[in-house]
Design an enzyme around this catalytic site. Structure first.
Site, PDB file in Angstrom:
ATOM      1  N   TYR A   1     -14.353  33.857  19.810  1.00  0.00           N
ATOM      2  CA  TYR A   1     -13.318  33.614  20.817  1.00  0.00           C
ATOM      3  C   TYR A   1     -13.670  34.222  22.157  1.00  0.00           C
ATOM      4  O   TYR A   1     -13.146  33.833  23.185  1.00  0.00           O
ATOM      5  CB  TYR A   1     -11.971  34.135  20.327  1.00  0.00           C
ATOM      6  CG  TYR A   1     -11.616  33.426  19.060  1.00  0.00           C
ATOM      7  CD1 TYR A   1     -11.174  32.102  19.114  1.00  0.00           C
ATOM      8  CD2 TYR A   1     -11.824  34.001  17.811  1.00  0.00           C
ATOM      9  CE1 TYR A   1     -10.937  31.389  17.960  1.00  0.00           C
ATOM     10  CE2 TYR A   1     -11.582  33.295  16.655  1.00  0.00           C
ATOM     11  CZ  TYR A   1     -11.137  31.980  16.737  1.00  0.00           C
ATOM     12  OH  TYR A   1     -10.925  31.266  15.599  1.00  0.00           O
ATOM     13  N   LEU A   2     -14.567  35.220  22.126  1.00  0.00           N
ATOM     14  CA  LEU A   2     -14.964  35.846  23.382  1.00  0.00           C
ATOM     15  C   LEU A   2     -16.027  35.006  24.095  1.00  0.00           C
ATOM     16  O   LEU A   2     -16.042  34.938  25.318  1.00  0.00           O
ATOM     17  CB  LEU A   2     -15.505  37.255  23.092  1.00  0.00           C
ATOM     18  CG  LEU A   2     -15.528  38.218  24.259  1.00  0.00           C
ATOM     19  CD1 LEU A   2     -14.150  38.374  24.877  1.00  0.00           C
ATOM     20  CD2 LEU A   2     -16.022  39.580  23.792  1.00  0.00           C
ATOM     21  N   GLN A   3     -16.902  34.377  23.291  1.00  0.00           N
ATOM     22  CA  GLN A   3     -17.982  33.541  23.836  1.00  0.00           C
ATOM     23  C   GLN A   3     -17.601  32.786  25.094  1.00  0.00           C
ATOM     24  O   GLN A   3     -18.148  33.003  26.161  1.00  0.00           O
ATOM     25  CB  GLN A   3     -18.348  32.444  22.823  1.00  0.00           C
ATOM     26  CG  GLN A   3     -19.369  32.772  21.813  1.00  0.00           C
ATOM     27  CD  GLN A   3     -19.695  31.535  20.963  1.00  0.00           C
ATOM     28  OE1 GLN A   3     -19.559  30.399  21.416  1.00  0.00           O
ATOM     29  NE2 GLN A   3     -20.117  31.768  19.751  1.00  0.00           N
ATOM     30  N   ASP A   4     -16.653  31.849  24.931  1.00  0.00           N
ATOM     31  CA  ASP A   4     -16.378  30.929  26.040  1.00  0.00           C
ATOM     32  C   ASP A   4     -15.663  31.623  27.192  1.00  0.00           C
ATOM     33  O   ASP A   4     -15.777  31.204  28.336  1.00  0.00           O
ATOM     34  CB  ASP A   4     -15.571  29.716  25.561  1.00  0.00           C
ATOM     35  CG  ASP A   4     -14.184  30.074  25.074  1.00  0.00           C
ATOM     36  OD1 ASP A   4     -13.218  29.875  25.816  1.00  0.00           O
ATOM     37  OD2 ASP A   4     -14.065  30.560  23.931  1.00  0.00           O
ATOM     38  N   GLN A   5     -14.939  32.719  26.882  1.00  0.00           N
ATOM     39  CA  GLN A   5     -14.211  33.411  27.954  1.00  0.00           C
ATOM     40  C   GLN A   5     -15.149  34.175  28.888  1.00  0.00           C
ATOM     41  O   GLN A   5     -14.772  34.508  30.015  1.00  0.00           O
ATOM     42  CB  GLN A   5     -13.174  34.373  27.354  1.00  0.00           C
ATOM     43  CG  GLN A   5     -12.111  33.663  26.528  1.00  0.00           C
ATOM     44  CD  GLN A   5     -11.064  34.624  25.994  1.00  0.00           C
ATOM     45  OE1 GLN A   5     -10.364  35.288  26.746  1.00  0.00           O
ATOM     46  NE2 GLN A   5     -10.946  34.707  24.679  1.00  0.00           N
TER      47      GLN A   5
ATOM     48  N   PRO B   1      -5.549  32.834  22.555  1.00  0.00           N
ATOM     49  CA  PRO B   1      -5.695  34.245  22.163  1.00  0.00           C
ATOM     50  C   PRO B   1      -4.314  34.913  22.124  1.00  0.00           C
ATOM     51  O   PRO B   1      -3.449  34.548  22.909  1.00  0.00           O
ATOM     52  CB  PRO B   1      -6.528  34.843  23.305  1.00  0.00           C
ATOM     53  CG  PRO B   1      -7.071  33.699  24.087  1.00  0.00           C
ATOM     54  CD  PRO B   1      -6.153  32.540  23.858  1.00  0.00           C
TER      55      PRO B   1
ATOM     56  N   GLN C   1      -6.524  33.622  31.822  1.00  0.00           N
ATOM     57  CA  GLN C   1      -7.889  33.091  31.822  1.00  0.00           C
ATOM     58  C   GLN C   1      -8.201  32.306  33.086  1.00  0.00           C
ATOM     59  O   GLN C   1      -9.289  32.408  33.638  1.00  0.00           O
ATOM     60  CB  GLN C   1      -8.063  32.149  30.618  1.00  0.00           C
ATOM     61  CG  GLN C   1      -9.074  32.590  29.605  1.00  0.00           C
ATOM     62  CD  GLN C   1      -9.197  31.590  28.458  1.00  0.00           C
ATOM     63  OE1 GLN C   1      -9.479  30.419  28.647  1.00  0.00           O
ATOM     64  NE2 GLN C   1      -8.971  32.075  27.254  1.00  0.00           N
TER      65      GLN C   1
ATOM     66  N   HIS D   1     -16.011  24.969  22.812  1.00  0.00           N
ATOM     67  CA  HIS D   1     -15.402  25.556  24.015  1.00  0.00           C
ATOM     68  C   HIS D   1     -16.480  26.176  24.913  1.00  0.00           C
ATOM     69  O   HIS D   1     -16.427  26.066  26.127  1.00  0.00           O
ATOM     70  CB  HIS D   1     -14.394  26.650  23.632  1.00  0.00           C
ATOM     71  CG  HIS D   1     -13.001  26.141  23.453  1.00  0.00           C
ATOM     72  ND1 HIS D   1     -12.486  25.808  22.228  1.00  0.00           N
ATOM     73  CD2 HIS D   1     -12.005  25.919  24.344  1.00  0.00           C
ATOM     74  CE1 HIS D   1     -11.228  25.400  22.374  1.00  0.00           C
ATOM     75  NE2 HIS D   1     -10.911  25.455  23.652  1.00  0.00           N
TER      76      HIS D   1
END
Length: 366
Positions: free
Chosen positions: A294-298, A131, A104, A320
């Site tokens: 979990y994808l949002q912030d990435q 993740p 990340q 996050h």
């Protein structure tokens, strides 16, 4: 004349390692000297952990930068970036620290390097509070590649808590710039699949029990789809230590991907692990967003760097994500708006549109 040092308060909002990852990546990309204070101030073990330290050292090495205050337990660092170069770089948490979190922090940087990169990341591949590598490979990868780049993720060895010992090799070529993305059309769920794994001394029955419990749980809510969760015994030469876990993915007609996952712990029975992952997936399917929580912030840092307007539809915006937006605005000067979705079908749901006017970062080396 050197740019003035940007001051970041590591204790606000999410207050953890994520602030460090987002701010050092942006510092490296934008050539901004950085000071981060109060690192992980509110955590039970404040300051840098091995996980964060190895990430910082990798960013330093990627750009031949200077790093001060980087030691375990330190709550303040200074970072002065130089030019990002490609080549082979290794980061080793020497613990079960997550290789996915190392990915990340480094991935946005190497996209704007002078030449292709090969990152050797060592630590935990399937670790708590991060993740799982399967999520990174099966959900994050196909979605993030919509920004207009590709990468290769080669899982050499899986590693689990507490020993770590996993290794992943990531290969990618630099890009001139990133395209904006639009992930607002969820479509309908067309496929549900996954893997339930055991490694080391754990009996194969555990994998089968996790898979069966997860399928039963999903069946209660989604009756018309075949749910294909493969039980897997990780080969001895591809897994270090003992572990078990499960990831379940739902794919939609428009190519959106959602996941639920869970890891086994001592004293938690296999059914419980399977059900936890299934419930996580189902809750991610209920909110009407086009990306899971979990994808949002990435995606935020890539949206900030892209040229043009990106939009993603999400469920409730996580802390996050709010944190990533805050630092993308502070450091990269990208502009974000978050508002409730106005679509009819979302009226009864907690659904949001995150929009970003990206800065159109261009690779100076290409």
């Amino acid at each position: 004349m050197a740019a003035p040092r940007v001051e970041v308060d590591g204790g606000i909002m999410e207050g953890g390692g994520q602030i460090l990852r987002v701010s050092t990546a942006l510092s490296c990309l934008l050539g901004l000297p950085l000071r981060v204070q109060k690192i992980r101030a509110g955590r039970s073990t404040p300051g840098l952990r091995p996980q964060h330290l190895s990430g910082l050292e990798m960013i330093r090495d990627l750009c031949d930068g200077q790093l001060e205050g980087a030691e375990i337990g330190s709550t303040e660092i200074m970072f002065t970036p130089e030019k990002i170069k490609g080549g082979i770089h290794t980061a080793d948490t020497k613990t079960a620290g997550s290789v996915c979190l190392l990915m990340q922090v480094s991935m946005p940087c190497v996209l704007f390097a002078a030449s292709p990169s090969e990152l050797h990341l060592k630590g935990g591949t399937n670790a708590e509070m991060a993740p799982q590598i399967d999520y990174t490979a099966m959900v994050f990868k196909p979605i993030v590649e919509k920004f207009g780049f590709t990468f290769n993720c080669d899982i050499k060895m899986r590693g689990y808590y507490p020993k770590g010992g996993g290794e992943v090799i990531v290969r990618m070529s630099p890009v001139k710039q990133l395209n904006p993305i639009n992930l607002t059309d969820r479509g309908s769920v067309t496929k549900i699949y996954g893997r339930a794994f055991v490694a080391g001394v754990l009996p194969f029955k555990v994998a089968k029990d996790m898979a069966a419990a997860a399928v039963r749980c999903i069946r209660k809510e989604i009756r018309d789809l075949y749910v294909n969760i493969q039980p897997v015994q990780e080969p001895k030469d591809q897994a270090f230590g003992n572990g078990n876990g499960i990831i379940i993915i739902a794919e939609t007609s428009t190519g959106c991907l959602f996941a639920g996952s869970s890891l086994g712990k001592r004293g938690v029975n296999a059914d419980r692990v399977g059900i936890e992952a299934a419930e996580m997936l189902l809750s991610n399917l209920r909110h009407g967003g086009a990306v899971d929580e979990y994808l949002q912030d990435q995606l935020i840092i890539f949206m900030a760097l892209a040229s043009g307007i990106s939009k993603i539809k999400t469920g409730p915006v996580t802390l996050h994500t709010q944190t990533a937006i805050h630092f993308a605005e502070q450091l990269a000067k990208a502009k974000f708006t978050v508002k409730k979705s106005e679509d009819e079908e979302d009226a009864s749901k907690d659904t949001y549109i995150i929009e970003c006017q990206g800065i159109g970062m261009t690779n100076p080396n290409l």
